[in-house]
Design an enzyme around this catalytic site. Structure first.
Site, PDB file in Angstrom:
ATOM      1  N   HIS A  29       0.835  -1.204   0.000  1.00 18.02           N
ATOM      2  CA  HIS A  29       0.000   0.000   0.000  1.00 18.02           C
ATOM      3  C   HIS A  29       0.868   1.252   0.000  1.00 18.02           C
ATOM      4  O   HIS A  29       2.063   1.187   0.307  1.00 18.02           O
ATOM      5  CB  HIS A  29      -0.860   0.076   1.275  1.00 18.02           C
ATOM      6  N   TYR A  45      -8.754   4.500  10.719  1.00 15.66           N
ATOM      7  CA  TYR A  45      -7.455   4.665  11.380  1.00 15.66           C
ATOM      8  C   TYR A  45      -6.678   5.760  10.659  1.00 15.66           C
ATOM      9  O   TYR A  45      -6.949   6.065   9.489  1.00 15.66           O
ATOM     10  CB  TYR A  45      -6.649   3.353  11.370  1.00 15.66           C
ATOM     11  N   THR A  73      -7.759   1.365   3.055  1.00 12.59           N
ATOM     12  CA  THR A  73      -9.030   1.955   3.485  1.00 12.59           C
ATOM     13  C   THR A  73      -8.870   3.353   4.079  1.00 12.59           C
ATOM     14  O   THR A  73      -9.823   4.120   4.087  1.00 12.59           O
ATOM     15  CB  THR A  73      -9.729   1.058   4.517  1.00 12.59           C
ATOM     16  N   ARG A 120     -11.079  -3.614  -5.074  1.00 11.60           N
ATOM     17  CA  ARG A 120     -11.084  -4.377  -3.825  1.00 11.60           C
ATOM     18  C   ARG A 120     -12.423  -4.200  -3.131  1.00 11.60           C
ATOM     19  O   ARG A 120     -12.899  -3.069  -2.986  1.00 11.60           O
ATOM     20  CB  ARG A 120      -9.964  -3.859  -2.919  1.00 11.60           C
ATOM     21  N   ARG A 126     -13.908  -3.730  11.065  1.00 13.11           N
ATOM     22  CA  ARG A 126     -13.113  -2.709  11.768  1.00 13.11           C
ATOM     23  C   ARG A 126     -12.477  -1.720  10.764  1.00 13.11           C
ATOM     24  O   ARG A 126     -11.931  -0.697  11.155  1.00 13.11           O
ATOM     25  CB  ARG A 126     -12.059  -3.366  12.655  1.00 13.11           C
ATOM     26  N   TYR A 153     -11.560  -8.922   0.746  1.00 17.94           N
ATOM     27  CA  TYR A 153     -10.966  -9.039   2.086  1.00 17.94           C
ATOM     28  C   TYR A 153     -12.066  -9.326   3.102  1.00 17.94           C
ATOM     29  O   TYR A 153     -13.014  -8.554   3.237  1.00 17.94           O
ATOM     30  CB  TYR A 153     -10.240  -7.732   2.449  1.00 17.94           C
ATOM     31  N   HIS A 177      -5.060 -12.758   2.137  1.00 20.95           N
ATOM     32  CA  HIS A 177      -4.547 -13.444   3.324  1.00 20.95           C
ATOM     33  C   HIS A 177      -5.296 -14.747   3.656  1.00 20.95           C
ATOM     34  O   HIS A 177      -5.617 -15.010   4.818  1.00 20.95           O
ATOM     35  CB  HIS A 177      -4.591 -12.505   4.549  1.00 20.95           C
ATOM     36  N   ASP A 245       2.747  -6.637   2.226  1.00 16.16           N
ATOM     37  CA  ASP A 245       1.755  -5.873   2.997  1.00 16.16           C
ATOM     38  C   ASP A 245       2.360  -4.594   3.591  1.00 16.16           C
ATOM     39  O   ASP A 245       1.767  -3.984   4.493  1.00 16.16           O
ATOM     40  CB  ASP A 245       1.085  -6.702   4.097  1.00 16.16           C
TER      41      ASP A 245
HETATM   42  C1  0GY Z   1      -4.023  -5.286   4.790  1.00 15.54           C
HETATM   43  C2  0GY Z   1      -4.722  -5.366   6.054  1.00 15.54           C
HETATM   44  C3  0GY Z   1      -5.351  -4.400   6.744  1.00 15.54           C
HETATM   45  C4  0GY Z   1      -5.693  -3.097   6.301  1.00 15.54           C
HETATM   46  C5  0GY Z   1      -6.030  -2.742   5.043  1.00 15.54           C
HETATM   47  O1  0GY Z   1      -6.815  -1.259   3.477  1.00 15.54           O
HETATM   48  C6  0GY Z   1      -6.540  -1.422   4.658  1.00 15.54           C
HETATM   49  O2  0GY Z   1      -6.689  -0.554   5.511  1.00 15.54           O
HETATM   50  O3  0GY Z   1      -5.951  -3.590   4.053  1.00 15.54           O
HETATM   51  C7  0GY Z   1      -5.754  -4.747   8.125  1.00 15.54           C
HETATM   52  O4  0GY Z   1      -5.874  -3.841   8.953  1.00 15.54           O
HETATM   53  O5  0GY Z   1      -5.967  -5.947   8.386  1.00 15.54           O
HETATM   54  O6  0GY Z   1      -4.229  -6.153   3.934  1.00 15.54           O
HETATM   55  O7  0GY Z   1      -3.260  -4.366   4.578  1.00 15.54           O
END
Ligand code: 0GY
Length: 290
Positions: A29, A45, A73, A120, A126, A153, A177, A245
């Site tokens: 990311h 977050y 996100t 995605r 959360r 996801y 994952h 990641d």
């Molecule tokens: C990941 C996992 C997370 C977060 C995100 O897009 C995101 O905020 O993917 C997580 O917090 O489990 O795949 O990076």
């Protein structure tokens, strides 16, 4: 950034495992940097800045050639930072976006031209507010003309409920994952067996054998997650992807050393052929040959 935010490793080791030429980090990311790329108001977050320059530095340090940059996100549906990174990476970068049903054909075409090759759909509560499934179906239909794939996801406990929806989606579906199995329950647990069965019965479903640092119960060096990855890689070697990641959003227990994560790869993909498929052939087929 959030008070309990863990920043990415400042000085990852040079991996002992030498990646095959052309290796792809297929799950990473970018965060900001803000204020150039502000975080979304609806985010759950607030991370540290982790922009494209740092990402490309890490790519070179670890020995990767290419990146697939997945919209995080914290940027909501504003894909500017990810698209900017794709443009800067040129043919060495591809992207996966988050979009709403209002997305136009022109916007999709512009993102496609920048290197975006997928969307995605996120079901992790959360991280995002829920999106109606009809909206996701609408988006899935819109992207078909571009030949994009869909990253999904979710967490293991939600698989049973999501299965009919996943089977309805057109094109290639990539589950992040391994659907986040509960590692404490072991690889023989019905929930993980259900995931294997889903892949057995649906040849369009791929998965990322990623994030041992998130899935582990016992901690480094993540021995407890190895059997899960091996089951998947041994059975579905043509439908698996791997990624760092980086910059590891929402890690609370510890921050992994990205070089050590690369050294973990030969524990889960044990032959040169499996490693080549995982790191080169599969991601190239999915994100570059389209
Ligand atoms: C990941 C996992 C997370 C977060 C995100 O897009 C995101 O905020 O993917 C997580 O917090 O489990 O795949 O990076």
């Amino acid at each position: 950034m959030d008070a309990d935010w863990l920043e990415f490793h400042p000085d990852p080791k040079k991996p002992d495992f030498v990646l095959p030429p052309g290796a792809v980090d297929a799950h990473c990311h970018v965060f900001g940097p803000s204020p150039q790329f502000p975080f979304a108001p609806e985010r759950k977050y607030t991370p540290c800045n982790a922009g494209k320059d740092k990402l490309f530095e890490l790519r070179d340090h670890l020995g990767f050639t290419r990146n697939v940059i997945v919209q995080a996100t914290c940027h909501g549906k504003d894909n500017s930072a990810m698209v900017d990174a794709c443009r800067a990476g040129g043919d060495l970068a591809r992207g996966v976006a988050s979009v709403g049903a209002e997305i136009t054909r022109d916007e999709l075409a512009r993102m496609n031209e920048a290197g975006v090759r997928g969307v995605r759909f996120n079901f992790v509560k959360r991280l995002v507010d829920a999106t109606p499934r009809e909206t996701f179906i609408e988006i899935a239909e819109k992207i078909q003309e571009f030949g994009w794939s869909i990253v999904v996801y979710f967490e293991a406990a939600d698989l049973a409920d999501l299965e009919p929806f996943l089977k309805q989606l057109p094109g290639i579906i990539v589950v992040d994952h391994m659907g986040r199995p509960d590692v404490a329950k072991g690889a023989d647990h019905p929930n993980f067996q259900r995931f294997i069965q889903l892949m057995d019965e649906n040849e369009n479903i791929w998965t990322k054998v990623t994030c041992p640092e998130r899935l582990t119960v016992v901690g480094e060096p993540y021995d407890d997650v190895v059997p899960f990855y091996r089951r998947i890689v041994d059975r579905f070697e043509d439908r698996v992807l791997w990624g760092t990641d980086w910059p590891h959003p929402n890690m609370k227990s510890h921050m992994p050393d990205d070089g050590a994560l690369v050294d973990y790869i030969p524990r889960i993909a044990r032959t040169r052929e499996q490693q080549h498929k995982l790191l080169v052939a599969n991601p190239m087929r999915l994100y570059w040959d389209t």
